[in-house]
Design a protein around this motif. Sequence first.
Motif, short mmCIF file in Angstrom:
data_model
loop_
_atom_site.label_atom_id
_atom_site.label_comp_id
_atom_site.label_asym_id
_atom_site.label_seq_id
_atom_site.Cartn_x
_atom_site.Cartn_y
_atom_site.Cartn_z
N GLY A 1 -0.54 1.47 2.06
CA GLY A 1 0.58 1.49 1.12
C GLY A 1 1.75 2.25 1.72
O GLY A 1 1.66 2.83 2.81
N ARG A 2 2.85 2.27 1.00
CA ARG A 2 4.09 2.87 1.51
C ARG A 2 3.95 4.36 1.82
O ARG A 2 4.72 4.90 2.60
N GLN A 3 2.97 5.05 1.23
CA GLN A 3 2.80 6.48 1.44
C GLN A 3 1.94 6.83 2.65
O GLN A 3 1.69 7.99 2.92
N HIS A 4 1.51 5.85 3.43
CA HIS A 4 0.49 6.09 4.46
C HIS A 4 1.01 6.13 5.90
O HIS A 4 0.22 5.99 6.84
N GLU A 5 2.29 6.34 6.11
CA GLU A 5 2.81 6.33 7.48
C GLU A 5 2.13 7.39 8.36
O GLU A 5 1.75 7.11 9.50
N HIS B 1 -4.75 -2.31 -5.21
CA HIS B 1 -3.91 -1.36 -5.96
C HIS B 1 -2.46 -1.80 -5.80
O HIS B 1 -1.77 -1.38 -4.86
N ASP B 2 -2.01 -2.66 -6.68
CA ASP B 2 -0.67 -3.25 -6.58
C ASP B 2 0.44 -2.21 -6.55
O ASP B 2 1.48 -2.43 -5.94
N GLU B 3 0.22 -1.06 -7.19
CA GLU B 3 1.28 -0.04 -7.28
C GLU B 3 1.50 0.70 -5.96
O GLU B 3 2.46 1.46 -5.82
N ALA B 4 0.64 0.48 -4.95
CA ALA B 4 0.75 1.21 -3.68
C ALA B 4 1.91 0.73 -2.82
O ALA B 4 2.32 1.43 -1.90
N GLY B 5 2.45 -0.44 -3.11
CA GLY B 5 3.50 -0.96 -2.24
C GLY B 5 2.90 -1.37 -0.91
O GLY B 5 1.72 -1.69 -0.81
N ALA B 6 3.72 -1.32 0.14
CA ALA B 6 3.25 -1.75 1.46
C ALA B 6 3.91 -0.93 2.55
O ALA B 6 5.03 -0.45 2.40
N LEU B 7 3.19 -0.81 3.64
CA LEU B 7 3.75 -0.23 4.86
C LEU B 7 3.77 -1.35 5.89
O LEU B 7 2.73 -1.94 6.20
N LEU B 8 4.97 -1.69 6.37
CA LEU B 8 5.13 -2.75 7.35
C LEU B 8 5.56 -2.18 8.68
O LEU B 8 6.19 -1.13 8.75
N TYR B 9 5.24 -2.92 9.74
CA TYR B 9 5.70 -2.59 11.08
C TYR B 9 6.66 -3.69 11.50
O TYR B 9 6.32 -4.88 11.49
N PHE B 10 7.91 -3.30 11.83
CA PHE B 10 8.95 -4.26 12.17
C PHE B 10 9.93 -3.60 13.12
O PHE B 10 10.34 -2.45 12.89
N SER C 1 7.36 -9.16 11.34
CA SER C 1 6.90 -8.06 10.49
C SER C 1 5.42 -8.25 10.17
O SER C 1 4.95 -9.38 10.03
N ALA C 2 4.70 -7.12 10.09
CA ALA C 2 3.26 -7.18 9.86
C ALA C 2 2.83 -6.01 9.00
O ALA C 2 3.36 -4.90 9.11
N ALA C 3 1.84 -6.27 8.14
CA ALA C 3 1.23 -5.20 7.36
C ALA C 3 0.54 -4.24 8.31
O ALA C 3 0.01 -4.64 9.35
N VAL C 4 0.53 -2.96 7.94
CA VAL C 4 -0.16 -1.94 8.73
C VAL C 4 -1.49 -1.66 8.05
O VAL C 4 -1.56 -1.46 6.84
N LEU D 1 -10.37 3.84 2.28
CA LEU D 1 -9.22 4.61 1.84
C LEU D 1 -9.02 4.41 0.35
O LEU D 1 -8.74 3.29 -0.11
N GLU D 2 -9.19 5.48 -0.42
CA GLU D 2 -9.22 5.37 -1.88
C GLU D 2 -7.93 4.85 -2.49
O GLU D 2 -7.96 4.16 -3.50
N ASP D 3 -6.77 5.15 -1.90
CA ASP D 3 -5.50 4.72 -2.50
C ASP D 3 -4.79 3.65 -1.67
O ASP D 3 -3.57 3.51 -1.72
N ALA D 4 -5.56 2.87 -0.91
CA ALA D 4 -4.98 1.79 -0.11
C ALA D 4 -4.38 0.72 -1.01
O ALA D 4 -4.79 0.54 -2.16
N ALA D 5 -3.42 -0.02 -0.51
CA ALA D 5 -2.85 -1.15 -1.24
C ALA D 5 -3.93 -2.20 -1.50
O ALA D 5 -3.96 -2.84 -2.55
N ALA D 6 -4.82 -2.36 -0.54
CA ALA D 6 -5.98 -3.24 -0.68
C ALA D 6 -7.04 -2.79 0.31
O ALA D 6 -6.72 -2.22 1.36
N VAL D 7 -8.29 -3.02 -0.05
CA VAL D 7 -9.41 -2.76 0.85
C VAL D 7 -10.28 -4.00 0.86
O VAL D 7 -10.63 -4.53 -0.20
N LEU D 8 -10.63 -4.46 2.05
CA LEU D 8 -11.52 -5.60 2.22
C LEU D 8 -12.65 -5.15 3.13
O LEU D 8 -12.41 -4.75 4.27
N VAL D 9 -13.87 -5.19 2.61
CA VAL D 9 -15.04 -4.73 3.35
C VAL D 9 -15.91 -5.93 3.66
O VAL D 9 -16.09 -6.80 2.82
#
Length: 174
Positions: free
Chosen positions: A78-82, A148-157, A20-23, A115-123
């Motif tokens: 985050g979970r809403q970004h599929e 943004h901890d409330e965004a949850g996560a989108l995983l690929y599995f 499993s991996a973060a998207v 992405l303004e509502d990403a779970a995390a952004v690293l620049v």
Amino acid sequence: MSDELTTNQREFRAAMANLSAAVNVVTTDGVSGRAGITVSAVCSVTDTPPTLLVCVNQSSYTHDIFRTNRRVAINVLGRQHEELAMHFAGATGLSMEERFALPAWDHDRHGVPVLEDAAAVLVGRVGAEFTQGTHTVLFVEVDHVSVHDEAGALLYFQRGFHRITPATPVAASA
């Protein structure tokens, strides 16, 4: 070179489907233009200095854009970004311009699309790179982080997306 996979390649791909991996959508802007791509091969390297690695297929048209621009954002979805993940994977037919015209992007604050509502952004800036087989590993030295901890996560599995809802905080006992 044959397009057929060896037994070892098929078995490797089957094993990786169970990893499993973060998207993420990795983005850039600069002298070579604006570009982004959906990537699951992102990994923390060290916090001294804060560094990530991002693997990009050399056959992707974004490959040379990332290498030339040197500045990137890793937008952890985050979970809403599929649907966004599918756009940046090239699966929906939206042009790059249309993808970045979606209202979710901040194009100005960091010099790259964020992405303004990403779970995390690293620049950060691409420091080193390493080529292995069909991919280039970009080592990104991070200079900005937002979470943004409330965004949850989108995983690929197992070759599909899975949404993870944030855990409910446990109430402190009295």
